[in-house]
Design an enzyme around this catalytic site. Sequence first.
Site, PDB file in Angstrom:
ATOM      1  N   LYS A 143      13.527 126.669  82.191  1.00  0.00           N
ATOM      2  CA  LYS A 143      13.192 126.177  83.537  1.00  0.00           C
ATOM      3  C   LYS A 143      13.730 127.172  84.586  1.00  0.00           C
ATOM      4  O   LYS A 143      13.722 128.374  84.339  1.00  0.00           O
ATOM      5  CB  LYS A 143      13.737 124.760  83.752  1.00  0.00           C
ATOM      6  N   ASN A 167      13.038 125.946  76.775  1.00  0.00           N
ATOM      7  CA  ASN A 167      12.480 126.028  78.127  1.00  0.00           C
ATOM      8  C   ASN A 167      13.647 126.152  79.098  1.00  0.00           C
ATOM      9  O   ASN A 167      14.347 125.174  79.359  1.00  0.00           O
ATOM     10  CB  ASN A 167      11.656 124.759  78.416  1.00  0.00           C
ATOM     11  N   GLY A 197      15.367 115.418  80.528  1.00  0.00           N
ATOM     12  CA  GLY A 197      16.554 115.662  81.348  1.00  0.00           C
ATOM     13  C   GLY A 197      17.335 114.401  81.679  1.00  0.00           C
ATOM     14  O   GLY A 197      18.207 114.412  82.544  1.00  0.00           O
ATOM     15  N   GLU A 248       5.915 115.123  75.495  1.00  0.00           N
ATOM     16  CA  GLU A 248       7.186 114.963  76.212  1.00  0.00           C
ATOM     17  C   GLU A 248       7.107 113.738  77.123  1.00  0.00           C
ATOM     18  O   GLU A 248       6.578 113.831  78.234  1.00  0.00           O
ATOM     19  CB  GLU A 248       7.463 116.194  77.078  1.00  0.00           C
ATOM     20  N   GLU A 260       6.915 118.746  84.976  1.00  0.00           N
ATOM     21  CA  GLU A 260       7.444 119.176  86.277  1.00  0.00           C
ATOM     22  C   GLU A 260       6.369 119.916  87.082  1.00  0.00           C
ATOM     23  O   GLU A 260       6.328 119.831  88.308  1.00  0.00           O
ATOM     24  CB  GLU A 260       8.691 120.048  86.060  1.00  0.00           C
ATOM     25  N   GLY A 283      14.865 121.617  76.723  1.00  0.00           N
ATOM     26  CA  GLY A 283      15.302 122.097  78.031  1.00  0.00           C
ATOM     27  C   GLY A 283      16.802 122.323  78.045  1.00  0.00           C
ATOM     28  O   GLY A 283      17.305 123.354  77.586  1.00  0.00           O
ATOM     29  N   GLY A 284      17.533 121.343  78.547  1.00  0.00           N
ATOM     30  CA  GLY A 284      18.977 121.461  78.755  1.00  0.00           C
ATOM     31  C   GLY A 284      19.741 122.075  77.587  1.00  0.00           C
ATOM     32  O   GLY A 284      20.535 123.001  77.779  1.00  0.00           O
ATOM     33  N   SER A 294      15.194 115.506  75.943  1.00  0.00           N
ATOM     34  CA  SER A 294      16.587 115.305  75.541  1.00  0.00           C
ATOM     35  C   SER A 294      16.853 115.558  74.056  1.00  0.00           C
ATOM     36  O   SER A 294      17.684 114.898  73.439  1.00  0.00           O
ATOM     37  CB  SER A 294      17.075 113.904  75.955  1.00  0.00           C
ATOM     38  N   HIS A 348       3.512 121.386  81.848  1.00  0.00           N
ATOM     39  CA  HIS A 348       4.807 120.692  81.820  1.00  0.00           C
ATOM     40  C   HIS A 348       4.811 119.608  82.902  1.00  0.00           C
ATOM     41  O   HIS A 348       4.254 119.802  83.982  1.00  0.00           O
ATOM     42  CB  HIS A 348       5.940 121.697  82.045  1.00  0.00           C
TER      43      HIS A 348
END
Length: 253
Positions: free
Chosen positions: A11, A9, A175, A169, A99, A236-237, A215, A97
């Site tokens: 983002k 992802n 994150g 999640e 967010e 993500g990251g 994470s 998600h």
Amino acid sequence: MRNQIAAANWKMYLTWQQGQELLESLASQIPALNGNHQVIIAVPFPYLTGSLEKTAGKKNVFIAAQNISDKKSGAYTGEVSGEMLASIGIPYVLVGHSERREYYHEDNAILAAKLDRALENGIKPIFCCGEPLEIREQETQNAFVETQLKESLFHLSAEQLENVVIAYEPIWAIGTGKTATSQQAEDIQKHIRSVVATQYGEAVADKVSILYGGSVKAANAVEIFSQPDVDGGLVGGASLNADEFLAIIKALQ
Ligand code: PGA
């Protein structure tokens, strides 16, 4: 055998120049994927077509949108419909998600409509669920996630549900560098599967891939993915770095 999935992802990160570099690096290094191993890369809307081109011909590598409108079509400036995504050949979309839920006020009812818009256009949703920190601290996460599933997913038929990927999640792990332990992930994902089984039967629940997100990185992917009810990760990251994401792909069971 359930699909084991490494989903990226991006983002709202990366320019298209950076995105192309990352895709080229992944496309040249992703190992041949076994029958039930999949890689899904969720990119920003303007990169969808270019990303499809960059990954064309790579078996079991798919491009996803990060969002879809709850409306079919009409005067909704800035929205992107399921029909539009299907018309350019997008096979997957993220729905719900945290967010989107938190910053754009997408509630369980809106998410139910988004799932409908995806499925009626032949797009497979990756439905995200998960609890905030205060719910985890009260130890009511199972009930919290169960409500998310009931209110957004359980109007679907069994046939439709088989086309949904669930991503658990926990918001406190997204994150933050704070990962759920593999046991915490397994406990709740096993619960999610049992809730799906109660609604749709064991055979259907057995087929649904349930990903863990929050994470995930190269260093913890093997341990997390080794759990029986964890069928891969939504990342993500660590998905913004080719080496990290490649290691996560290799950790698929
Ligand atoms: P993270 O994000 O891997 O950076 O924690 C996961 C996600 O939001 O899907």
